[in-house]
Enzyme design. Structure first.
Site, PDB file in Angstrom:
ATOM      1  N   LYS A  22      45.251 -42.655  17.693  1.00  0.00           N
ATOM      2  CA  LYS A  22      44.133 -43.340  18.370  1.00  0.00           C
ATOM      3  C   LYS A  22      44.596 -43.994  19.667  1.00  0.00           C
ATOM      4  O   LYS A  22      43.982 -43.835  20.718  1.00  0.00           O
ATOM      5  CB  LYS A  22      43.562 -44.409  17.423  1.00  0.00           C
ATOM      6  CG  LYS A  22      42.674 -45.426  18.100  1.00  0.00           C
ATOM      7  CD  LYS A  22      42.097 -46.434  17.133  1.00  0.00           C
ATOM      8  CE  LYS A  22      42.943 -47.657  16.873  1.00  0.00           C
ATOM      9  NZ  LYS A  22      42.950 -48.673  17.946  1.00  0.00           N
ATOM     10  N   ASN A  23      45.699 -44.744  19.584  1.00  0.00           N
ATOM     11  CA  ASN A  23      46.098 -45.534  20.752  1.00  0.00           C
ATOM     12  C   ASN A  23      46.769 -44.704  21.845  1.00  0.00           C
ATOM     13  O   ASN A  23      46.974 -45.191  22.958  1.00  0.00           O
ATOM     14  CB  ASN A  23      46.977 -46.712  20.322  1.00  0.00           C
ATOM     15  CG  ASN A  23      46.162 -47.757  19.569  1.00  0.00           C
ATOM     16  OD1 ASN A  23      44.938 -47.708  19.579  1.00  0.00           O
ATOM     17  ND2 ASN A  23      46.837 -48.688  18.919  1.00  0.00           N
ATOM     18  N   ARG A  93      37.452 -53.060  22.597  1.00  0.00           N
ATOM     19  CA  ARG A  93      38.101 -53.696  23.755  1.00  0.00           C
ATOM     20  C   ARG A  93      38.840 -52.695  24.624  1.00  0.00           C
ATOM     21  O   ARG A  93      39.009 -52.920  25.816  1.00  0.00           O
ATOM     22  CB  ARG A  93      39.107 -54.748  23.260  1.00  0.00           C
ATOM     23  CG  ARG A  93      38.545 -55.823  22.418  1.00  0.00           C
ATOM     24  CD  ARG A  93      39.680 -56.695  21.955  1.00  0.00           C
ATOM     25  NE  ARG A  93      40.555 -56.978  23.077  1.00  0.00           N
ATOM     26  CZ  ARG A  93      40.386 -57.952  23.943  1.00  0.00           C
ATOM     27  NH1 ARG A  93      39.410 -58.794  23.795  1.00  0.00           N
ATOM     28  NH2 ARG A  93      41.222 -58.107  24.961  1.00  0.00           N
ATOM     29  N   CYS A 117      38.675 -61.608  19.905  1.00  0.00           N
ATOM     30  CA  CYS A 117      38.264 -60.810  18.750  1.00  0.00           C
ATOM     31  C   CYS A 117      38.918 -61.397  17.510  1.00  0.00           C
ATOM     32  O   CYS A 117      39.597 -62.426  17.590  1.00  0.00           O
ATOM     33  CB  CYS A 117      38.589 -59.343  18.945  1.00  0.00           C
ATOM     34  SG  CYS A 117      40.296 -58.936  18.731  1.00  0.00           S
ATOM     35  N   ARG A 122      43.070 -62.602  23.272  1.00  0.00           N
ATOM     36  CA  ARG A 122      43.281 -61.337  23.971  1.00  0.00           C
ATOM     37  C   ARG A 122      42.729 -61.307  25.405  1.00  0.00           C
ATOM     38  O   ARG A 122      41.859 -60.497  25.733  1.00  0.00           O
ATOM     39  CB  ARG A 122      42.720 -60.178  23.151  1.00  0.00           C
ATOM     40  CG  ARG A 122      43.320 -60.110  21.765  1.00  0.00           C
ATOM     41  CD  ARG A 122      42.846 -58.935  20.979  1.00  0.00           C
ATOM     42  NE  ARG A 122      43.446 -57.691  21.411  1.00  0.00           N
ATOM     43  CZ  ARG A 122      43.195 -56.510  20.844  1.00  0.00           C
ATOM     44  NH1 ARG A 122      42.354 -56.427  19.846  1.00  0.00           N
ATOM     45  NH2 ARG A 122      43.779 -55.420  21.277  1.00  0.00           N
ATOM     46  N   PRO A 123      43.259 -62.165  26.281  1.00  0.00           N
ATOM     47  CA  PRO A 123      42.815 -62.116  27.680  1.00  0.00           C
ATOM     48  C   PRO A 123      43.298 -60.839  28.380  1.00  0.00           C
ATOM     49  O   PRO A 123      44.130 -60.110  27.836  1.00  0.00           O
ATOM     50  CB  PRO A 123      43.481 -63.347  28.307  1.00  0.00           C
ATOM     51  CG  PRO A 123      44.655 -63.636  27.439  1.00  0.00           C
ATOM     52  CD  PRO A 123      44.315 -63.152  26.054  1.00  0.00           C
ATOM     53  N   VAL A 124      42.774 -60.578  29.578  1.00  0.00           N
ATOM     54  CA  VAL A 124      43.214 -59.388  30.340  1.00  0.00           C
ATOM     55  C   VAL A 124      43.771 -59.800  31.705  1.00  0.00           C
ATOM     56  O   VAL A 124      43.752 -59.025  32.652  1.00  0.00           O
ATOM     57  CB  VAL A 124      42.082 -58.339  30.496  1.00  0.00           C
ATOM     58  CG1 VAL A 124      41.755 -57.692  29.163  1.00  0.00           C
ATOM     59  CG2 VAL A 124      40.835 -58.945  31.120  1.00  0.00           C
ATOM     60  N   ASP A 305      50.751 -53.836  14.350  1.00  0.00           N
ATOM     61  CA  ASP A 305      49.730 -53.037  13.646  1.00  0.00           C
ATOM     62  C   ASP A 305      50.173 -52.651  12.228  1.00  0.00           C
ATOM     63  O   ASP A 305      49.388 -52.048  11.487  1.00  0.00           O
ATOM     64  CB  ASP A 305      49.380 -51.771  14.455  1.00  0.00           C
ATOM     65  CG  ASP A 305      48.657 -52.112  15.748  1.00  0.00           C
ATOM     66  OD1 ASP A 305      48.158 -53.245  15.869  1.00  0.00           O
ATOM     67  OD2 ASP A 305      48.605 -51.254  16.649  1.00  0.00           O
ATOM     68  N   ILE A 327      52.852 -61.332  18.149  1.00  0.00           N
ATOM     69  CA  ILE A 327      52.051 -60.698  19.205  1.00  0.00           C
ATOM     70  C   ILE A 327      50.668 -61.335  19.324  1.00  0.00           C
ATOM     71  O   ILE A 327      50.233 -61.691  20.418  1.00  0.00           O
ATOM     72  CB  ILE A 327      51.895 -59.172  18.959  1.00  0.00           C
ATOM     73  CG1 ILE A 327      53.257 -58.502  18.770  1.00  0.00           C
ATOM     74  CG2 ILE A 327      51.104 -58.513  20.088  1.00  0.00           C
ATOM     75  CD1 ILE A 327      54.147 -58.477  19.986  1.00  0.00           C
ATOM     76  N   ARG A 397      37.238 -47.054  12.430  1.00  0.00           N
ATOM     77  CA  ARG A 397      37.633 -47.081  13.847  1.00  0.00           C
ATOM     78  C   ARG A 397      38.994 -46.421  14.037  1.00  0.00           C
ATOM     79  O   ARG A 397      39.271 -45.897  15.114  1.00  0.00           O
ATOM     80  CB  ARG A 397      37.739 -48.529  14.335  1.00  0.00           C
ATOM     81  CG  ARG A 397      36.416 -49.253  14.364  1.00  0.00           C
ATOM     82  CD  ARG A 397      36.591 -50.602  14.980  1.00  0.00           C
ATOM     83  NE  ARG A 397      37.252 -50.478  16.282  1.00  0.00           N
ATOM     84  CZ  ARG A 397      37.688 -51.484  17.000  1.00  0.00           C
ATOM     85  NH1 ARG A 397      37.544 -52.718  16.563  1.00  0.00           N
ATOM     86  NH2 ARG A 397      38.271 -51.287  18.164  1.00  0.00           N
TER      87      ARG A 397
HETATM   88  N1  EPU Z   1      47.913 -60.558  26.650  1.00  0.00           N
HETATM   89  C1  EPU Z   1      47.645 -61.528  27.579  1.00  0.00           C
HETATM   90  N2  EPU Z   1      47.108 -61.141  28.787  1.00  0.00           N
HETATM   91  C2  EPU Z   1      46.837 -59.850  29.069  1.00  0.00           C
HETATM   92  C3  EPU Z   1      47.122 -58.854  28.116  1.00  0.00           C
HETATM   93  C4  EPU Z   1      47.664 -59.245  26.898  1.00  0.00           C
HETATM   94  O1  EPU Z   1      47.876 -62.727  27.352  1.00  0.00           O
HETATM   95  O2  EPU Z   1      46.369 -59.556  30.179  1.00  0.00           O
HETATM   96  C5  EPU Z   1      48.482 -60.940  25.355  1.00  0.00           C
HETATM   97  C6  EPU Z   1      47.547 -60.600  24.186  1.00  0.00           C
HETATM   98  O3  EPU Z   1      46.582 -61.632  23.979  1.00  0.00           O
HETATM   99  C7  EPU Z   1      48.506 -60.433  23.046  1.00  0.00           C
HETATM  100  C8  EPU Z   1      49.731 -59.811  23.720  1.00  0.00           C
HETATM  101  O4  EPU Z   1      49.623 -60.130  25.105  1.00  0.00           O
HETATM  102  O5  EPU Z   1      48.842 -61.680  22.511  1.00  0.00           O
HETATM  103  C9  EPU Z   1      49.874 -58.309  23.570  1.00  0.00           C
HETATM  104  O6  EPU Z   1      48.644 -57.669  23.840  1.00  0.00           O
HETATM  105  P1  EPU Z   1      48.538 -56.187  24.403  1.00  0.00           P
HETATM  106  O7  EPU Z   1      47.850 -56.247  25.722  1.00  0.00           O
HETATM  107  O8  EPU Z   1      49.844 -55.500  24.329  1.00  0.00           O
HETATM  108  O9  EPU Z   1      47.530 -55.516  23.353  1.00  0.00           O
HETATM  109  P2  EPU Z   1      46.462 -54.429  23.708  1.00  0.00           P
HETATM  110  O10 EPU Z   1      46.966 -53.581  24.793  1.00  0.00           O
HETATM  111  O11 EPU Z   1      45.130 -55.076  23.865  1.00  0.00           O
HETATM  112  C10 EPU Z   1      47.347 -52.549  22.107  1.00  0.00           C
HETATM  113  C11 EPU Z   1      46.801 -51.765  20.958  1.00  0.00           C
HETATM  114  C12 EPU Z   1      46.658 -52.683  19.748  1.00  0.00           C
HETATM  115  C13 EPU Z   1      48.054 -53.215  19.410  1.00  0.00           C
HETATM  116  C14 EPU Z   1      48.632 -53.952  20.630  1.00  0.00           C
HETATM  117  C15 EPU Z   1      50.047 -54.450  20.420  1.00  0.00           C
HETATM  118  C16 EPU Z   1      45.471 -50.048  22.027  1.00  0.00           C
HETATM  119  C17 EPU Z   1      44.131 -49.494  22.338  1.00  0.00           C
HETATM  120  N3  EPU Z   1      45.502 -51.211  21.342  1.00  0.00           N
HETATM  121  O12 EPU Z   1      46.406 -53.602  22.348  1.00  0.00           O
HETATM  122  O13 EPU Z   1      46.176 -51.875  18.665  1.00  0.00           O
HETATM  123  O14 EPU Z   1      47.956 -54.126  18.336  1.00  0.00           O
HETATM  124  O15 EPU Z   1      48.627 -53.067  21.777  1.00  0.00           O
HETATM  125  O16 EPU Z   1      50.879 -53.396  20.078  1.00  0.00           O
HETATM  126  O17 EPU Z   1      46.479 -49.464  22.368  1.00  0.00           O
HETATM  127  C18 EPU Z   1      45.091 -51.496  16.622  1.00  0.00           C
HETATM  128  O18 EPU Z   1      45.257 -50.274  16.816  1.00  0.00           O
HETATM  129  O19 EPU Z   1      44.699 -51.961  15.518  1.00  0.00           O
HETATM  130  C19 EPU Z   1      45.367 -52.433  17.708  1.00  0.00           C
HETATM  131  C20 EPU Z   1      44.900 -53.676  17.718  1.00  0.00           C
END
Ligand code: EPU
Length: 418
Positions: A22-23, A93, A117, A122-124, A305, A327, A397
């Site tokens: 998926k990812n 997301r 969530c 989970r900010p961006v 995960d 994480i 999902r």
């Molecule tokens: N974070 C920030 N700012 C940002 C981005 C992230 O503070 O701009 C923080 C997040 O809040 C979190 C940490 O950094 O505490 C890591 O988040 P990351 O951005 O790596 O997570 P993601 O990219 O949103 C992906 C996977 C998740 C998986 C995480 C960690 C996808 C579509 N999703 O999420 O998968 O848990 O990386 O490995 O690739 C799942 O499949 O169940 C799932 C949640």
């Protein structure tokens, strides 16, 4: 709402195939926005998140066809709407992944800002800071990210914190930028390598994916191409965990064990016999389970995960263990449900302290997110009596036909209609 009904007590036996990741698939589908030519994607898993991503792509004007060989062809040459609506983003997301692709290719994007969530805020901000450094103008208005740019310009950028989808967004944006981009402190997950491999097939010039620094020489355009989605290491890990928890003996085919990270070592420390073959993993658990401490970390560390699944295995192990989540700040929602089934777990801050118990008991439980629901299903497999897992849409999902695969391995599990 559909539910899963499980009668515990069967130890899993037999062989299954692992599905596509998926990812890995989600960013690759998003990246197809950057080519005007036809893209063919093989081995896509049949999952709700993939359907949602297709719905988003369709709403922007992409043409998506399932061909006679069950592969998807995607054409985005007629994209005419550069918006990801809140209704879609709130259900997934990962919709944020179209931001980098749209900016790189069309210089405009309007994406609903994903809120928090069940697993954290989970900010961006890392995505947006990086895109700004490449030259994008970004404003947040009315709950939407409004982004625009002329052609993006390559830059040197160090992520403030490690982010998987943030790294993917920046790779996509930099691919069509002018000049060279060097990304440091990047995520090293195998799915990052998959995205880079896919884009390189289309003519991108990306080096270093899977290491600490990714270097992208911008190109003017991308061609079409064909790509097969690699196996899902978290799906594989979840079935291996189910085998260990139920003292089973299973083989998972269609996987490359080199991508499993340190998960395999943890199963061995628990007492499992693990045999790694070229395209499969065989796992057998004959003894009492030894408890094993786990700390989640970015790849190659232990994956967040898989945290919920290891919390469950430790709950039926012979002794005590600590599981620490580094994480996400709120990823222990499954614990209260496990406690209702008789597990002995106390959460303090970002650690769960687990005392293994001899028996757990079936109950009606509620899934709160994708991996939490996988953990509750595993608990149901180990429990005495009947477990009903509610809110099964979470599992759909990210796990393809989970009840079919588990039934095939001998589990007593069925889907109850709404
Ligand atoms: N974070 C920030 N700012 C940002 C981005 C992230 O503070 O701009 C923080 C997040 O809040 C979190 C940490 O950094 O505490 C890591 O988040 P990351 O951005 O790596 O997570 P993601 O990219 O949103 C992906 C996977 C998740 C998986 C995480 C960690 C996808 C579509 N999703 O999420 O998968 O848990 O990386 O490995 O690739 C799942 O499949 O169940 C799932 C949640």
């Amino acid at each position: 709402m559909e539910k899963l009904r499980i009668i515990g007590g069967e130890s899993l036996q037999g062989e299954i195939n692992c599905s596509g990741s998926k990812n890995a698939a989600l960013p690759i589908i998003a990246a197809s926005i950057m080519s005007d030519k036809k893209i063919i994607i093989e081995n896509l898993p049949y999952l709700q998140d993939i359907t949602t991503m297709f719905e988003l792509m369709g709403s922007m004007g992409a043409e998506i066809i399932l061909d006679e060989t069950m592969n998807f062809s995607i054409s985005t040459a007629n994209l005419n709407n550069f918006e990801a609506r809140y209704e879609l983003v709130k259900t997934m997301r990962a919709s944020i992944l179209v931001l980098g692709a749209l900016l790189g290719k069309y210089g405009t994007a309007k994406i609903a800002l994903p809120g928090g969530c069940a697993i954290g805020t989970r900010p961006v901000n890392y995505h947006l800071d990086g895109l700004r450094k490449l030259g994008a103008d970004i404003e947040i208005r009315n709950g939407y990210i409004h982004a625009s740019c002329k052609r993006l310009v390559g830059t040197n950028l160090k992520f403030e914190g490690m982010t998987v989808t943030g790294t993917e967004n920046l790779i996509m944006a930099a691919t069509l930028a002018e000049g060279t981009t060097r990304l440091k402190n990047v995520a090293k997950e195998p799915e990052i390598i998959d995205l880079a491999n896919f884009l390189n097939i289309l003519g991108a010039n990306i080096k270093g994916a899977g290491t600490d620094e990714i270097i992208i020489e911008g190109v003017d355009e991308l061609s079409g191409g064909r790509f097969s989605i690699p196996f899902d290491r978290i799906e594989a890990g979840t079935y291996l965990a189910a085998a260990v928890a139920t003292k089973g003996n299973i083989r998972i085919n269609k996987i490359d064990s080199s991508r499993m990270g340190n998960m395999i070592e943890k199963f061995q420390l628990m007492g499992a016999f693990v045999e790694l073959n070229a395209n499969s993993i065989h796992i057998k658990m004959e003894k009492n389970i030894k408890p094993v401490d786990v700390i989640t970390e970015p790849f190659p560390g232990f994956p967040t995960d898989m945290q919920a699944q290891f919390t469950l295995i430790n709950s039926v192990a012979n002794g005590s263990a600590t599981v620490t989540e580094k994480i996400f700040e709120n990823r222990f929602m499954h614990v209260q449900e496990l406690v209702r089934m008789g597990c002995d777990i106390t959460v303090n801050g970002n650690s769960a302290f687990i005392n293994g118990v001899k028996k757990i008991y079936g109950a009606q439980v509620m899934a709160t997110d994708l991996r939490a629901s996988a953990c509750l299903i595993l608990a149901g497999l180990c429990a005495v009596g009947e477990t009903i897992v509610d809110r099964v849409y979470h599992i759909d999902r990210g796990y393809e036909r989970i009840e079919e695969k588990l039934s095939y391995l001998g589990a007593n599990i069925e889907r109850l209609p709404r």
